[in-house]
Scaffold this motif. Structure first.
Motif, PDB file in Angstrom:
ATOM      1  N   PHE A  45       0.834  -1.205   0.000  1.00 10.82           N
ATOM      2  CA  PHE A  45       0.000   0.000   0.000  1.00 10.82           C
ATOM      3  C   PHE A  45       0.866   1.251   0.000  1.00 10.82           C
ATOM      4  O   PHE A  45       0.635   2.178  -0.775  1.00 10.82           O
ATOM      5  CB  PHE A  45      -0.945  -0.015   1.207  1.00 10.82           C
ATOM      6  N   GLY A  46       1.863   1.277   0.864  1.00  6.42           N
ATOM      7  CA  GLY A  46       2.743   2.434   0.942  1.00  6.42           C
ATOM      8  C   GLY A  46       3.662   2.580  -0.244  1.00  6.42           C
ATOM      9  O   GLY A  46       4.012   3.702  -0.637  1.00  6.42           O
ATOM     10  N   TRP A  47       4.071   1.470  -0.837  1.00  7.09           N
ATOM     11  CA  TRP A  47       4.994   1.532  -1.979  1.00  7.09           C
ATOM     12  C   TRP A  47       4.378   2.249  -3.175  1.00  7.09           C
ATOM     13  O   TRP A  47       5.102   2.795  -4.005  1.00  7.09           O
ATOM     14  CB  TRP A  47       5.441   0.122  -2.387  1.00  7.09           C
ATOM     15  N   MET A  48       3.068   2.274  -3.260  1.00  8.79           N
ATOM     16  CA  MET A  48       2.419   2.957  -4.383  1.00  8.79           C
ATOM     17  C   MET A  48       2.700   4.464  -4.355  1.00  8.79           C
ATOM     18  O   MET A  48       2.577   5.149  -5.367  1.00  8.79           O
ATOM     19  CB  MET A  48       0.911   2.715  -4.378  1.00  8.79           C
ATOM     20  N   ARG A  53       1.153   9.359  -6.292  1.00  9.72           N
ATOM     21  CA  ARG A  53       0.856  10.757  -5.962  1.00  9.72           C
ATOM     22  C   ARG A  53       1.246  11.666  -7.116  1.00  9.72           C
ATOM     23  O   ARG A  53       0.526  12.583  -7.476  1.00  9.72           O
ATOM     24  CB  ARG A  53       1.597  11.195  -4.703  1.00  9.72           C
ATOM     25  N   GLY A  54       2.413  11.406  -7.673  1.00 12.76           N
ATOM     26  CA  GLY A  54       2.865  12.194  -8.818  1.00 12.76           C
ATOM     27  C   GLY A  54       1.931  12.060 -10.011  1.00 12.76           C
ATOM     28  O   GLY A  54       1.662  13.034 -10.716  1.00 12.76           O
ATOM     29  N   ILE A  55       1.420  10.860 -10.217  1.00 16.72           N
ATOM     30  CA  ILE A  55       0.474  10.649 -11.318  1.00 16.72           C
ATOM     31  C   ILE A  55      -0.793  11.463 -11.085  1.00 16.72           C
ATOM     32  O   ILE A  55      -1.325  12.073 -12.013  1.00 16.72           O
ATOM     33  CB  ILE A  55       0.158   9.147 -11.482  1.00 16.72           C
ATOM     34  N   VAL A 110      -5.874   5.920  -4.120  1.00 14.37           N
ATOM     35  CA  VAL A 110      -5.745   6.718  -2.894  1.00 14.37           C
ATOM     36  C   VAL A 110      -4.628   7.745  -3.066  1.00 14.37           C
ATOM     37  O   VAL A 110      -4.824   8.948  -2.831  1.00 14.37           O
ATOM     38  CB  VAL A 110      -5.454   5.820  -1.666  1.00 14.37           C
ATOM     39  N   GLN A 111      -3.454   7.276  -3.464  1.00 12.85           N
ATOM     40  CA  GLN A 111      -2.299   8.166  -3.589  1.00 12.85           C
ATOM     41  C   GLN A 111      -2.506   9.190  -4.711  1.00 12.85           C
ATOM     42  O   GLN A 111      -2.114  10.357  -4.580  1.00 12.85           O
ATOM     43  CB  GLN A 111      -1.005   7.396  -3.862  1.00 12.85           C
ATOM     44  N   ALA A 112      -3.111   8.767  -5.812  1.00 16.06           N
ATOM     45  CA  ALA A 112      -3.356   9.704  -6.911  1.00 16.06           C
ATOM     46  C   ALA A 112      -4.352  10.786  -6.485  1.00 16.06           C
ATOM     47  O   ALA A 112      -4.194  11.953  -6.871  1.00 16.06           O
ATOM     48  CB  ALA A 112      -3.859   8.956  -8.141  1.00 16.06           C
ATOM     49  N   ALA A 113      -5.348  10.423  -5.683  1.00 19.10           N
ATOM     50  CA  ALA A 113      -6.299  11.421  -5.170  1.00 19.10           C
ATOM     51  C   ALA A 113      -5.568  12.433  -4.291  1.00 19.10           C
ATOM     52  O   ALA A 113      -5.856  13.635  -4.337  1.00 19.10           O
ATOM     53  CB  ALA A 113      -7.428  10.745  -4.405  1.00 19.10           C
ATOM     54  N   GLU A 114      -4.602  11.951  -3.510  1.00 17.84           N
ATOM     55  CA  GLU A 114      -3.798  12.875  -2.703  1.00 17.84           C
ATOM     56  C   GLU A 114      -3.042  13.842  -3.614  1.00 17.84           C
ATOM     57  O   GLU A 114      -3.036  15.054  -3.378  1.00 17.84           O
ATOM     58  CB  GLU A 114      -2.804  12.105  -1.833  1.00 17.84           C
ATOM     59  N   GLY A 115      -2.403  13.323  -4.640  1.00 23.12           N
ATOM     60  CA  GLY A 115      -1.656  14.164  -5.569  1.00 23.12           C
ATOM     61  C   GLY A 115      -2.541  15.175  -6.273  1.00 23.12           C
ATOM     62  O   GLY A 115      -2.142  16.324  -6.497  1.00 23.12           O
ATOM     63  N   SER A 116      -3.756  14.763  -6.599  1.00 20.34           N
ATOM     64  CA  SER A 116      -4.665  15.705  -7.255  1.00 20.34           C
ATOM     65  C   SER A 116      -5.093  16.814  -6.294  1.00 20.34           C
ATOM     66  O   SER A 116      -5.375  17.935  -6.731  1.00 20.34           O
ATOM     67  CB  SER A 116      -5.881  14.982  -7.833  1.00 20.34           C
ATOM     68  N   SER A 117      -5.107  16.522  -5.002  1.00 21.85           N
ATOM     69  CA  SER A 117      -5.434  17.550  -4.000  1.00 21.85           C
ATOM     70  C   SER A 117      -4.407  18.666  -4.028  1.00 21.85           C
ATOM     71  O   SER A 117      -4.744  19.843  -3.909  1.00 21.85           O
ATOM     72  CB  SER A 117      -5.471  16.948  -2.587  1.00 21.85           C
ATOM     73  N   TYR A 118      -3.137  18.283  -4.198  1.00 20.72           N
ATOM     74  CA  TYR A 118      -2.065  19.282  -4.226  1.00 20.72           C
ATOM     75  C   TYR A 118      -2.216  20.218  -5.418  1.00 20.72           C
ATOM     76  O   TYR A 118      -1.705  21.340  -5.394  1.00 20.72           O
ATOM     77  CB  TYR A 118      -0.692  18.614  -4.274  1.00 20.72           C
TER      78      TYR A 118
END
Length: 168
Positions: A45-48, A53-55, A110-118
């Motif tokens: 999960f964390g390795w993603m 996030r960058g994506i 999850v991580q991509a949604a975080e990146g889109s928040s930024y």
């Protein structure tokens, strides 16, 4: 708009923090894995984070180039919907291999949604970007506390269902 982002960030970074705490026990208890094996699987999960996030940020930028802020908002909305769907599928997976595959997809969204928040925060109110970033960031921790309480009080399937439907 800041408070909407607060809740949306709770549904991505809050989910990440919750999964960091719950995933290993889930794989141990639901799939009979050893502690070491369950922890190794859960670490996926964390390795993603290495790329997802960058994506998410990249997708937000590309959609912004085509549609302005509306494109950023669509990107985040789509990623959150896909994340919510994946957590619901993950919770119902009975095969270890399928659960791991869905975990990878779930984590990526999850991580991509975080990146889109930024990609959204700096445009909410530029003169007070720092304050907005602080409030939105606190949404992630607040989401983790709320979702964590679900995992503390309910069985895994119920907690994942609540998390998935709340995200949607």
């Amino acid at each position: 708009n800041t408070w909407i982002l607060f809740f949306q960030y709770g549904c991505c970074f809050g989910v990440e923090l919750t999964m960091n705490n719950a995933a290993a026990l889930y794989f141990k208890e639901e799939f009979g894995q050893s502690t070491e094996s369950a922890a190794a699987i859960a670490s996926i999960f964390g390795w993603m984070n290495l790329f997802a996030r960058g994506i998410g940020g990249f997708m937000s930028d590309k959609m912004s180039n085509k549609m302005g802020m509306k494109g950023r908002l669509i990107t985040q909305s789509v990623l959150l919907v896909l994340e919510g769907i994946m957590v619901l599928i993950f919770a119902r997976s009975t095969n270890l291999g399928v659960a791991i595959f869905i975990l990878v997809l779930f984590s990526t969204f999850v991580q991509a949604a975080e990146g889109s928040s930024y990609g959204i925060v700096p445009y909410v109110n530029p003169p007070v970007t720092g304050s907005i970033a602080g409030i939105v960031g606190a949404g992630g921790n607040s989401g983790a506390v709320a979702f964590g309480m679900c995992f503390r009080e309910l069985d895994y399937k119920e907690a994942f269902a609540i998390m998935g439907f709340f995200i949607l």
